[in-house]
Design a protein around this motif. Structure first.
Motif, PDB file in Angstrom:
ATOM      1  N   TYR A 182       9.528  -2.516  -0.284  1.00 14.07           N
ATOM      2  CA  TYR A 182      10.413  -2.609   0.877  1.00 14.07           C
ATOM      3  C   TYR A 182      10.612  -1.240   1.519  1.00 14.07           C
ATOM      4  N   VAL A 183      10.861  -0.231   0.685  1.00 12.66           N
ATOM      5  CA  VAL A 183      11.074   1.131   1.208  1.00 12.66           C
ATOM      6  C   VAL A 183       9.785   1.653   1.848  1.00 12.66           C
ATOM      7  N   THR A 184       8.637   1.434   1.215  1.00  9.23           N
ATOM      8  CA  THR A 184       7.360   1.897   1.762  1.00  9.23           C
ATOM      9  C   THR A 184       7.046   1.213   3.087  1.00  9.23           C
ATOM     10  N   GLN A 185       7.241  -0.096   3.128  1.00  5.21           N
ATOM     11  CA  GLN A 185       6.949  -0.828   4.357  1.00  5.21           C
ATOM     12  C   GLN A 185       7.930  -0.481   5.468  1.00  5.21           C
ATOM     13  N   SER A 186       9.167  -0.171   5.130  1.00  8.32           N
ATOM     14  CA  SER A 186      10.131   0.261   6.149  1.00  8.32           C
ATOM     15  C   SER A 186       9.700   1.589   6.765  1.00  8.32           C
ATOM     16  N   ALA A 187       9.213   2.518   5.924  1.00  9.71           N
ATOM     17  CA  ALA A 187       8.734   3.804   6.446  1.00  9.71           C
ATOM     18  C   ALA A 187       7.490   3.596   7.315  1.00  9.71           C
ATOM     19  N   ASP A 188       6.593   2.718   6.878  1.00  6.12           N
ATOM     20  CA  ASP A 188       5.403   2.421   7.681  1.00  6.12           C
ATOM     21  C   ASP A 188       5.783   1.798   9.022  1.00  6.12           C
ATOM     22  N   LEU A 189       6.753   0.924   9.001  1.00  8.72           N
ATOM     23  CA  LEU A 189       7.201   0.274  10.239  1.00  8.72           C
ATOM     24  C   LEU A 189       7.799   1.295  11.208  1.00  8.72           C
TER      25      LEU A 189
END
Length: 141
Positions: free
Chosen positions: A31-38
């Motif tokens: 979730y944290v990784t995908q939030s940063a990617d987003l």
């Protein structure tokens, strides 16, 4: 009677918490990784949209005839009919009073180009090729 320090209930509760931690940790990390990617993708999208807007503004400027005339004069050296164009040459570039462009004599570092607007581009280019073979250099070094 001595109270037990670790009960079965405590062990089961600790095991359940440990199991939940093991199951939820990779999900939280994703979730944290995908939030940063987003966030990075949103920033890239905003930058791309700004580039598109800048390119559209530049394209719209070329629809204006006055802008086209100004660019033709500035970038290509075009001259309107009846105008007289002058090209100022750096005295260090003028070699023995001869223009490196036309091969004609230069007076006081200024070459007058009165008839160049009527000359076709290929004639100017051919003159440049002929001057290039005469050994006239533009380097002052």
């Amino acid at each position: 009677m001595v109270p037990e320090t670790i009960t079965t209930r405590t062990l089961v509760l600790a095991g359940a918490i440990l199991l939940a931690f093991v199951i939820l940790l990779p999900t939280a990390r994703e979730y944290v990784t995908q939030s940063a990617d987003l966030r990075a993708l949103h920033a890239d999208l905003a930058a791309t949209q700004q580039q598109k807007a800048d390119a559209q503004t530049a394209l719209d400027r070329f629809q204006d005839p006055a802008f086209l005339k100004a660019e033709a004069r500035l970038r290509l050296g075009y001259v309107m009919p009846g105008d007289k164009a002058y090209r100022v040459i750096d005295p260090g570039d003028a070699n023995d009073g001869v223009s490196p462009i036309t091969g004609k004599p230069v007076s006081a570092g200024v070459v007058e180009r009165e008839g160049d607007a009527a000359d076709p581009w290929y004639r100017t280019m051919w003159t440049s090729v002929q001057v290039a073979g005469t050994g006239v250099t533009t380097d002052s070094k």
